[in-house]
Design a protein around this motif. Structure first.
Motif, PDB file in Angstrom:
ATOM      1  N   PRO A  75     -15.494   6.686  15.355  1.00 27.95           N
ATOM      2  CA  PRO A  75     -15.621   7.322  14.044  1.00 27.95           C
ATOM      3  C   PRO A  75     -14.278   7.714  13.444  1.00 27.95           C
ATOM      4  O   PRO A  75     -13.331   8.011  14.179  1.00 27.95           O
ATOM      5  N   PHE A  76     -14.193   7.672  12.124  1.00 27.09           N
ATOM      6  CA  PHE A  76     -13.024   8.198  11.427  1.00 27.09           C
ATOM      7  C   PHE A  76     -13.445   8.729  10.070  1.00 27.09           C
ATOM      8  O   PHE A  76     -14.495   8.360   9.541  1.00 27.09           O
ATOM      9  N   ALA A  77     -12.640   9.630   9.530  1.00 28.93           N
ATOM     10  CA  ALA A  77     -12.825  10.161   8.175  1.00 28.93           C
ATOM     11  C   ALA A  77     -11.474  10.072   7.486  1.00 28.93           C
ATOM     12  O   ALA A  77     -10.511  10.701   7.924  1.00 28.93           O
ATOM     13  N   LEU A  78     -11.393   9.270   6.411  1.00 22.96           N
ATOM     14  CA  LEU A  78     -10.122   9.005   5.751  1.00 22.96           C
ATOM     15  C   LEU A  78     -10.309   9.021   4.236  1.00 22.96           C
ATOM     16  O   LEU A  78     -11.360   9.430   3.735  1.00 22.96           O
ATOM     17  N   VAL A  79      -9.286   8.577   3.520  1.00 24.63           N
ATOM     18  CA  VAL A  79      -9.313   8.583   2.053  1.00 24.63           C
ATOM     19  C   VAL A  79      -8.866   7.206   1.572  1.00 24.63           C
ATOM     20  O   VAL A  79      -7.863   6.679   2.062  1.00 24.63           O
ATOM     21  N   ASP A  80      -9.603   6.605   0.629  1.00 21.31           N
ATOM     22  CA  ASP A  80      -9.226   5.270   0.165  1.00 21.31           C
ATOM     23  C   ASP A  80      -8.231   5.345  -0.995  1.00 21.31           C
ATOM     24  O   ASP A  80      -7.774   6.428  -1.383  1.00 21.31           O
ATOM     25  N   GLY A  81      -7.903   4.188  -1.531  1.00 17.95           N
ATOM     26  CA  GLY A  81      -6.848   4.096  -2.536  1.00 17.95           C
ATOM     27  C   GLY A  81      -7.160   4.816  -3.836  1.00 17.95           C
ATOM     28  O   GLY A  81      -6.249   5.132  -4.615  1.00 17.95           O
ATOM     29  N   SER A  82      -8.437   5.078  -4.075  1.00 21.02           N
ATOM     30  CA  SER A  82      -8.806   5.799  -5.296  1.00 21.02           C
ATOM     31  C   SER A  82      -8.949   7.297  -5.042  1.00 21.02           C
ATOM     32  O   SER A  82      -9.357   8.053  -5.919  1.00 21.02           O
ATOM     33  N   GLY A  83      -8.651   7.718  -3.800  1.00 17.79           N
ATOM     34  CA  GLY A  83      -8.746   9.134  -3.468  1.00 17.79           C
ATOM     35  C   GLY A  83     -10.122   9.550  -2.986  1.00 17.79           C
ATOM     36  O   GLY A  83     -10.376  10.728  -2.749  1.00 17.79           O
TER      37      GLY A  83
ATOM     38  N   GLY B 148      -4.965   9.735   4.678  1.00 21.11           N
ATOM     39  CA  GLY B 148      -5.716  10.962   4.954  1.00 21.11           C
ATOM     40  C   GLY B 148      -4.754  12.061   5.321  1.00 21.11           C
ATOM     41  O   GLY B 148      -3.533  11.912   5.163  1.00 21.11           O
ATOM     42  N   THR B 149      -5.274  13.150   5.825  1.00 22.71           N
ATOM     43  CA  THR B 149      -4.402  14.209   6.318  1.00 22.71           C
ATOM     44  C   THR B 149      -3.799  13.760   7.646  1.00 22.71           C
ATOM     45  O   THR B 149      -4.278  12.806   8.266  1.00 22.71           O
ATOM     46  N   ALA B 150      -2.755  14.449   8.084  1.00 23.67           N
ATOM     47  CA  ALA B 150      -2.139  14.118   9.366  1.00 23.67           C
ATOM     48  C   ALA B 150      -3.178  14.150  10.487  1.00 23.67           C
ATOM     49  O   ALA B 150      -3.176  13.303  11.380  1.00 23.67           O
ATOM     50  N   GLU B 151      -4.092  15.124  10.414  1.00 21.42           N
ATOM     51  CA  GLU B 151      -5.119  15.259  11.453  1.00 21.42           C
ATOM     52  C   GLU B 151      -6.101  14.086  11.397  1.00 21.42           C
ATOM     53  O   GLU B 151      -6.518  13.569  12.433  1.00 21.42           O
ATOM     54  N   GLN B 152      -6.484  13.689  10.183  1.00 19.80           N
ATOM     55  CA  GLN B 152      -7.420  12.570  10.039  1.00 19.80           C
ATOM     56  C   GLN B 152      -6.813  11.270  10.569  1.00 19.80           C
ATOM     57  O   GLN B 152      -7.496  10.488  11.236  1.00 19.80           O
ATOM     58  N   ILE B 153      -5.536  11.067  10.274  1.00 19.50           N
ATOM     59  CA  ILE B 153      -4.850   9.869  10.760  1.00 19.50           C
ATOM     60  C   ILE B 153      -4.757   9.909  12.281  1.00 19.50           C
ATOM     61  O   ILE B 153      -5.009   8.901  12.957  1.00 19.50           O
ATOM     62  N   ALA B 154      -4.427  11.063  12.827  1.00 16.76           N
ATOM     63  CA  ALA B 154      -4.314  11.200  14.279  1.00 16.76           C
ATOM     64  C   ALA B 154      -5.638  10.868  14.955  1.00 16.76           C
ATOM     65  O   ALA B 154      -5.683  10.193  15.989  1.00 16.76           O
ATOM     66  N   GLU B 155      -6.729  11.315  14.352  1.00 17.53           N
ATOM     67  CA  GLU B 155      -8.046  11.081  14.935  1.00 17.53           C
ATOM     68  C   GLU B 155      -8.427   9.598  14.888  1.00 17.53           C
ATOM     69  O   GLU B 155      -8.927   9.041  15.858  1.00 17.53           O
ATOM     70  N   ALA B 156      -8.154   8.970  13.731  1.00 18.15           N
ATOM     71  CA  ALA B 156      -8.460   7.532  13.594  1.00 18.15           C
ATOM     72  C   ALA B 156      -7.616   6.723  14.578  1.00 18.15           C
ATOM     73  O   ALA B 156      -8.120   5.802  15.230  1.00 18.15           O
ATOM     74  N   ALA B 157      -6.339   7.074  14.698  1.00 16.89           N
ATOM     75  CA  ALA B 157      -5.441   6.359  15.609  1.00 16.89           C
ATOM     76  C   ALA B 157      -5.899   6.527  17.052  1.00 16.89           C
ATOM     77  O   ALA B 157      -5.859   5.584  17.844  1.00 16.89           O
TER      78      ALA B 157
END
Ligand code: NI
Length: 211
Positions: free
Chosen positions: A55-63, A143-152
């Motif tokens: 799972p991940f939670a991020l933000v796309d190019g349109s925000g 995404g936020t630093a935390e969101q990126i860390a989680e996805a990675a």
């Protein structure tokens, strides 16, 4: 700008390519099909094949806020990198884009995701402009630093900030550069590197499609 600048981040990226090949070799090991087999072979337990993705939670190019569920139901090509990457990321994205051109409309069966490891500089707008340059179908995510860390973490991607005191860039990012192919069910199928040719990517992706 002096000519030293492009080389320093290139070296940082190259180090991670070497690291990526380590993962590559790990993932070549056959995954045990049953617990009994794993027990018999002893050494082979958890491999990358079983563990990559999640799972991940991020933000796309349109925000817009997106999650792995936003892209569920279609196979995905997932690649982590950053827009200031001087070599590895552009090469990987260029090869992927060329493969998509070769596949034509069949490429629409896949959702290509490019996820930044540098959310500090890679805003949604930066990501959208960058991915559009390669192929408008490639979706840039931040995404936020935390969101990126989680996805990675879910994709077992390593990255770290490397200060470049001599450069106007300020810093670069070390990162692993495996290009993952995930099934419609979210499971890992196969992977490429940034050196895999467009021909090979197109052939492998095409072979994964029904019919
Ligand atoms: Ni890169």
């Amino acid at each position: 700008m002096d000519r030293i600048v492009p080389f320093v981040p290139w070296i940082a990226c190259a180090v991670l390519v070497a690291w990526g090949f380590g993962v590559h070799l790990l993932m070549q090991q056959p995954a045990p099909t049953t617990a009994g087999e794993a027990g018999a072979s002893g050494a082979v337990t958890a491999t990358g094949q079983a563990a990559v993705g999640g799972p991940f939670a991020l933000v796309d190019g349109s925000g817009r806020a997106v999650t792995d569920q936003t892209f569920a139901g279609k196979p995905k090509v997932v690649f982590f990198g950053f827009t200031h990457c001087p070599d590895v990321c552009p090469a990987g994205l260029m090869h992927l884009a060329e493969a998509m051109t070769r596949l034509g409309p069949k490429a629409d069966a896949f959702t290509p995701l490019f996820i930044t490891v540098d959310p500090e500089r890679d805003t949604p707008q930066v990501m959208a402009e960058y991915t559009r340059h390669f192929d408008p179908r490639i979706i840039g995510l931040t995404g936020t630093a935390e969101q990126i860390a989680e996805a990675a973490r879910a994709y077992r991607v390593f990255y770290r900030k490397v200060p470049l005191p001599e450069s106007a860039l300020g810093y670069t990012m070390d990162h692993s550069s495996i290009i993952y192919v995930m099934g419609a069910d979210g499971r890992f199928l196969t992977h490429f590197t940034h050196e895999t040719t467009p021909e090979d990517i197109a052939q492998t992706l095409g072979a994964l499609l029904p019919g």
